[in-house]
Write an enzyme that holds these catalytic residues in place. Structure first.
Site, PDB file in Angstrom:
ATOM      1  N   GLU A  69      30.483  -5.023 106.819  1.00  0.00           N
ATOM      2  CA  GLU A  69      30.145  -6.405 106.481  1.00  0.00           C
ATOM      3  C   GLU A  69      31.211  -6.959 107.636  1.00  0.00           C
ATOM      4  O   GLU A  69      32.190  -6.518 107.920  1.00  0.00           O
ATOM      5  CB  GLU A  69      30.892  -6.782 105.222  1.00  0.00           C
ATOM      6  CG  GLU A  69      30.973  -8.126 105.048  1.00  0.00           C
ATOM      7  CD  GLU A  69      31.364  -8.814 103.792  1.00  0.00           C
ATOM      8  OE1 GLU A  69      31.662  -8.041 102.876  1.00  0.00           O
ATOM      9  OE2 GLU A  69      31.529  -9.926 103.781  1.00  0.00           O
ATOM     10  N   ARG A  90      35.915   8.107  99.303  1.00  0.00           N
ATOM     11  CA  ARG A  90      36.409   7.367 100.500  1.00  0.00           C
ATOM     12  C   ARG A  90      37.565   8.087 101.287  1.00  0.00           C
ATOM     13  O   ARG A  90      38.225   8.907 100.396  1.00  0.00           O
ATOM     14  CB  ARG A  90      37.107   5.998  99.864  1.00  0.00           C
ATOM     15  CG  ARG A  90      36.131   4.863  99.251  1.00  0.00           C
ATOM     16  CD  ARG A  90      37.273   3.930  98.675  1.00  0.00           C
ATOM     17  NE  ARG A  90      37.625   2.880  99.814  1.00  0.00           N
ATOM     18  CZ  ARG A  90      36.930   1.749 100.167  1.00  0.00           C
ATOM     19  NH1 ARG A  90      35.536   1.670  99.510  1.00  0.00           N
ATOM     20  NH2 ARG A  90      37.262   1.114 101.019  1.00  0.00           N
ATOM     21  N   LYS A 140      40.640  -4.014 103.491  1.00  0.00           N
ATOM     22  CA  LYS A 140      40.425  -5.015 104.494  1.00  0.00           C
ATOM     23  C   LYS A 140      41.232  -6.309 104.186  1.00  0.00           C
ATOM     24  O   LYS A 140      41.940  -7.075 104.820  1.00  0.00           O
ATOM     25  CB  LYS A 140      39.000  -5.424 104.636  1.00  0.00           C
ATOM     26  CG  LYS A 140      38.232  -4.693 105.619  1.00  0.00           C
ATOM     27  CD  LYS A 140      36.984  -5.515 105.976  1.00  0.00           C
ATOM     28  CE  LYS A 140      35.870  -4.613 106.160  1.00  0.00           C
ATOM     29  NZ  LYS A 140      34.460  -4.963 105.889  1.00  0.00           N
TER      30      LYS A 140
HETATM   31  P1  ATP Z   1      36.509  -4.043 101.681  1.00  0.00           P
HETATM   32  O1  ATP Z   1      37.699  -3.378 101.958  1.00  0.00           O
HETATM   33  O2  ATP Z   1      36.378  -5.516 101.876  1.00  0.00           O
HETATM   34  O3  ATP Z   1      35.796  -3.639 100.144  1.00  0.00           O
HETATM   35  P2  ATP Z   1      34.741  -2.101 103.019  1.00  0.00           P
HETATM   36  O4  ATP Z   1      36.057  -1.691 103.720  1.00  0.00           O
HETATM   37  O5  ATP Z   1      34.024  -1.593 101.924  1.00  0.00           O
HETATM   38  O6  ATP Z   1      35.205  -3.528 102.606  1.00  0.00           O
HETATM   39  P3  ATP Z   1      32.246  -2.576 104.577  1.00  0.00           P
HETATM   40  O7  ATP Z   1      32.224  -3.325 105.878  1.00  0.00           O
HETATM   41  O8  ATP Z   1      31.720  -3.034 103.493  1.00  0.00           O
HETATM   42  O9  ATP Z   1      33.816  -2.644 104.180  1.00  0.00           O
HETATM   43  O10 ATP Z   1      32.341  -1.158 104.824  1.00  0.00           O
HETATM   44  C1  ATP Z   1      30.940  -0.491 105.593  1.00  0.00           C
HETATM   45  C2  ATP Z   1      30.824   0.789 104.860  1.00  0.00           C
HETATM   46  O11 ATP Z   1      32.088   1.550 105.437  1.00  0.00           O
HETATM   47  C3  ATP Z   1      30.381   0.957 103.635  1.00  0.00           C
HETATM   48  O12 ATP Z   1      29.414   1.956 103.384  1.00  0.00           O
HETATM   49  C4  ATP Z   1      31.643   1.610 102.788  1.00  0.00           C
HETATM   50  O13 ATP Z   1      31.380   2.343 101.896  1.00  0.00           O
HETATM   51  C5  ATP Z   1      32.425   2.420 104.095  1.00  0.00           C
HETATM   52  N1  ATP Z   1      33.865   2.527 103.987  1.00  0.00           N
HETATM   53  C6  ATP Z   1      34.673   1.517 103.774  1.00  0.00           C
HETATM   54  N2  ATP Z   1      35.886   2.153 103.783  1.00  0.00           N
HETATM   55  C7  ATP Z   1      35.645   3.265 103.603  1.00  0.00           C
HETATM   56  C8  ATP Z   1      36.733   4.386 103.279  1.00  0.00           C
HETATM   57  N3  ATP Z   1      38.002   4.182 103.068  1.00  0.00           N
HETATM   58  N4  ATP Z   1      36.251   5.844 103.456  1.00  0.00           N
HETATM   59  C9  ATP Z   1      35.073   5.955 103.859  1.00  0.00           C
HETATM   60  N5  ATP Z   1      33.993   4.963 103.781  1.00  0.00           N
HETATM   61  C10 ATP Z   1      34.359   3.707 103.799  1.00  0.00           C
END
Ligand code: ATP
Ligand code: MG
Length: 573
Positions: A42, A276, A286
Site C-alpha cells: 500500500e 512476519r 507503519k
Molecule cells: P501496516 O503496517 O499499515 O499494516 P503493512 O506493513 O502490512 O501495513 P503493506 O504495504 O500492506 O504494509 O504490505 C505489503 C506486503 O508486505 C504485504 O503482503 C504484507 O503482508 C507484507 N509485509 C508487511 N510487513 C511485513 C513483515 N513485517 N514481514 C513480512 N511481510 C510483511
C-alpha cells in the site's frame, strides 16, 4: 557468521513450505503449470525490512519457478497514499535487486469492482447500512455469540442501489453510510459477519483524482485484483489466515458475476501465509514509523536508525546482506521475534567481502615521529581489501606529524596493552615500526602529544625489520587528511520487543541511539568516495558516506562495528 552461512546453505537445500506448496501445484498441473505472484504494497509509507521478507518470497518464487512477479499497489485508501511513496517503493525494490513484470494498481480495477458490487446488491448479496461504524462494530458479536443483524439488512435492492450511487458523489458525508456484503451474522469467522466492502472517502486519490468518492475495502479488492491479473499464488503474512475464506468467497462471487472468466476455471489464486518478520529493538508497524517521522523522533524515513530499507541503505547495509539475513531466518507458520544481531552478522559477513579498507581516526591525538625529517613525505601502499585481490590498492601519505586514536596510547600501560606506551614498539599500519619515547601534557594533565622514533629499515613490505611487534595501529598524516564527522548508532529502542510493551512506544526509545563524533580525521583518499561505496575504517567498523556530506565536511555513518560488542556486554553481565 558461521551459523548464518550454514543456515543459508541449508535453506537452499531444503524448500520452504511455500515452495513445497508451489511445487505440489506444478506437479498437479494447476494453472497450466504457470506461476504468477505479486508484491502488493500500500503506497502509504516507506518499505521496511519486513516488506523485504515478503519481497524475497514473492519475487523469489517467481524466479525459482520460471514465473513472473508483478507489483500491485494496493491503493484503496486515498487519505494516506501518495506518489512519493510509490516512487520510493519502486526504488527500494530495484535496490534489493528484483525485477517486476508489470506494475498494476488496485485503482485500475475500481470500475470492475464497482460493477461487481452493483451486481451483489441486485442479487441480494449486499446492502447499504446507514448506521455509524461504532454501532456496526457493537453489533458484530463475539466469536462465540452471533452478531445482531443491521436494521438495514433486508432493505430493498433498489434502495441500496440508489444509496450506493449517492455514496459515490462529492456530497456524500464520510462515515454516513457503508456498503456491506450480506453474508452470515452468526459465522464463527468474524470476517463473515456482513463485512464492510465500500466506504466514503472524499480525499482525492493520487491516481484517479476526484473520479471516485467511495472506495473498496482491502478484502473486497485484494482477491479480485489477484484474479483479474491471473495471480496463481497470493503469498502474504499470517494475519490474513482468517481472511482467506472471505478471499475465496469474493472470488466465487466474481466468477458467478463475470462468466467471461469461466474458461479460467482452475485459474483461481491460492492464498498462502507465512510468518512476519519482527526484529528486536525496533518497531515495524507503519503507523508507529509514521509517528517517529512526523514527531521528529528520528530524522526522516531514511534515518539510519530506522528499519526502513532507505534507512538501512543510508546506513551502509548492502542489499545482499539483507537478502542473506532473510534467507537465514527462513519462512514458517509461527510468528517470532528475530534477533537483530543476526542481521548485523549478515551485514558484517557481506561487507567483509566488499568494503575498501581505509584509515580514519575518530578520537584523535597527535603523534610526532621525532626522528623523521620535517617536510618529508612517503606514499605508502594500502591494500584495498585483503579478501579480494582484484580490488587493488591505494596510497596513504606518511609524514612526521600524525593522528592516532587517543585510546591507542597509555602512559602507564598494563602488560597486555599492545598499543602505544613509552618504551614499547608498535607497527604503524602500512608504514614503519615506531618506538614510543614519551608524551606531553597540558596544565590539566591531558595528553596533547605523543612522541615516537621510527626505525627506517622497518618499512612495511620490505625485508628490513625481521622482528615481530604485537600491535598494529592505524593513523593518518596530520597534513594529508580530511576533517570528518562520524555518526554512530545504537539500538533505536531500549527494550527487546517494544511492540509487546504496554507503555507508549515513544517512552521506550533509546535516548543514546545517536552519537556524533565531530572531530575525526580520515585519509585524503576518502575525498573520492560517494554514498553507496562500502568502507571499512580499519580496527573500527564498517562505514558509509552520508548524503549530508559537503565538500568542506565529510560525514560518515557507522554501519556496524567489526564485532558484536552487544553480545560481549551481555556476557559480562
Ligand atoms: P501496516 O503496517 O499499515 O499494516 P503493512 O506493513 O502490512 O501495513 P503493506 O504495504 O500492506 O504494509 O504490505 C505489503 C506486503 O508486505 C504485504 O503482503 C504484507 O503482508 C507484507 N509485509 C508487511 N510487513 C511485513 C513483515 N513485517 N514481514 C513480512 N511481510 C510483511
Ligand atoms: Mg497491510
Amino acid at each position: 557468521m558461521n551459523t548464518i552461512e550454514s543456515n543459508t546453505n541449508e535453506e537452499k537445500r531444503s524448500l520452504s513450505f511455500v515452495e513445497q506448496l508451489v511445487e505440489d501445484d506444478i506437479a498437479a498441473g494447476k494453472n497450466g503449470k504457470r506461476i504468477q505472484t505479486r508484491f502488493p504494497p500500500e503506497p502509504n509509507g516507506y518499505l521496511h525490512i519486513g516488506h523485504a521478507k515478503a519481497i524475497c518470497m514473492d519475487f523469489g518464487v517467481a524466479e525459482n519457478y520460471n514465473g513472473v512477479c508483478n507489483l500491485r499497489f494496493d491503493d484503496t485508501n486515498p487519505s494516506k497514499e501518495n506518489n512519493e511513496y510509490v516512487e520510493n517503493i519502486l526504488h527500494d525494490i530495484s535496490w534489493l535487486g528484483f525485477k517486476w513484470g508489470n506494475i498494476y494498481y488496485a485503482s485500475d480495477y475500481f470500475e470492475k469492482l464497482w460493477e461487481l458490487a452493483v451486481w451483489m446488491i441486485k442479487t441480494g448479496k449486499a446492502y447499504v447500512d446507514e448506521q455509524s461504524s461504532e454501532t456496526i462494530a457493537a453489533q458484530k458479536g463475539t466469536p462465540t455469540e452471533p452478531g445482531v443483524p443491521s436494521p438495514y439488512r433486508d432493505r430493498p435492492a433498489e434502495e441500496s442501489l440508489a444509496l450506493f450511487e449517492k455514496m459515490n458523489t462529492a456530497e456524500a458525508v464520510e462515515g454516513s453510510m457503508v456498503l456491506r456484503a450480506k453474508l452470515d451474522m452468526a459465522n464463527p469467522n468474524m470476517h463473515f459477519r456482513d463485512p464492510i466492502i465500500y466506504r466514503i472517502i472524499q480525499t482525492p486519490h493520487h491516481r484517479t483524482g476526484t473520479k471516485w468518492h467511495c472506495y473498496p475495502m482491502y478484502d473486497f479488492a485484494h482477491g479480485q485484483s489477484d484474479y483479474f491479473e491471473g495471480v496463481t499464488h497470493s503469498i502474504c503474512t499470517l494475519e490474513f489466515v482468517p481472511h482467506r475464506p472471505l478471499y475465496d468467497k469474493f472470488i466465487d462471487f466474481l466468477k458467478d458475476f463475470d462468466h467471461t472468466a469461466d474458461n479460467l476455471q482452475d485459474n483461481r489464486p491460492r492464498q498462502i501465509e507465512f510468518n512476519r518478520l519482527n526484529l528486536t529493538y525496533t518497531v515495524m508497524s507503519k503507523r508507529k514509523l509514521h509517528t517517529l517521522v512526523d514527531e521528529n523522533l528520528v530524522n526522516g524515513w531514511d534515518d539510519p536508525r530506522m528499519p526502513t530499507l532507505c534507512g538501512m541503505r543510508r546506513r551502509g547495509y548492502s542489499p545482499e546482506s539483507i537478502r542473506g539475513f532473510i534467507d537465514s531466518i527462513g519462512y514458517t507458520k509461527f510468528d517470532a521475534l528475530n534477533d537483530v544481531a543476526l542481521l548485523e552478522a549478515a551485514v558484517r559477513e557481506d561487507l567483509n567481502k566488499k568494503a575498501t579498507r581505509v584509515s580514519a581516526v575518530l578520537d584523535p591525538v597527535k603523534l610526532v615521529i621525532t626522528n623523521y625529517p620535517e617536510g618529508q613525505t612517503e606514499e605508502m601502499e594500502a591494500i584495498n581489501n585483503p579478501e579480494n585481490e582484484a580490488d587493488g590498492s591505494h596510497t596513504i601519505t606518511f609524514s612526521k606529524n600524525l593522528w592516532i586514536e587517543r585510546a591507542d596510547f597509555m602512559e602507564d600501560a598494563p602488560k597486555k596493552f599492545f598499543r602505544m606506551s613509552p618504551g614499547k614498539e608498535v607497527r604503524l599500519k602500512n608504514a614503519y615500526i615506531v618506538m614510543c619515547t614519551g608524551c606531553t601534557k597540558d596544565a590539566e594533565g591531558n595528553i596533547i602529544e605523543i612522541q615516537a622514533e621510527y626505525d627506517p629499515i622497518s618499512k612495511s613490505g620490505l625485508e628490513g625489520a625481521n622482528r615481530k611487534v604485537k600491535g598494529t595501529l592505524h593513523w593518518v598524516s596530520a597534513d594529508h587528511c580530511i576533517k570528518a564527522e562520524v555518526r554512530e548508532y545504537d539500538r533505536l529502542f531500549n527494550i527487546e520487543n517494544p511492540s509487546a510493551d504496554d507503555r507508549d512506544f515513544r517512552e521506550l526509545l533509546n535516548p543514546d541511539s545517536l552519537t556524533v563524533h565531530s572531530n575525526c580525521y580520515v585519509e585524503s583518499y576518502l575525498a573520492e568516495k560517494k554514498p553507496g561505496d562500502y568502507l571499512q575504517f580499519q580496527r573500527t567498523g564498517y562505514f558509509m558516506l552520508d548524503p549530508d556530506t559537503t565538500p568542506e565536511r565529510l560525514i560518515f555513518n557507522k554501519t556496524v562495528g567489526l564485532k558484536d560488542t552487544w553480545a560481549k556486554e551481555m556476557k559480562k553481565n
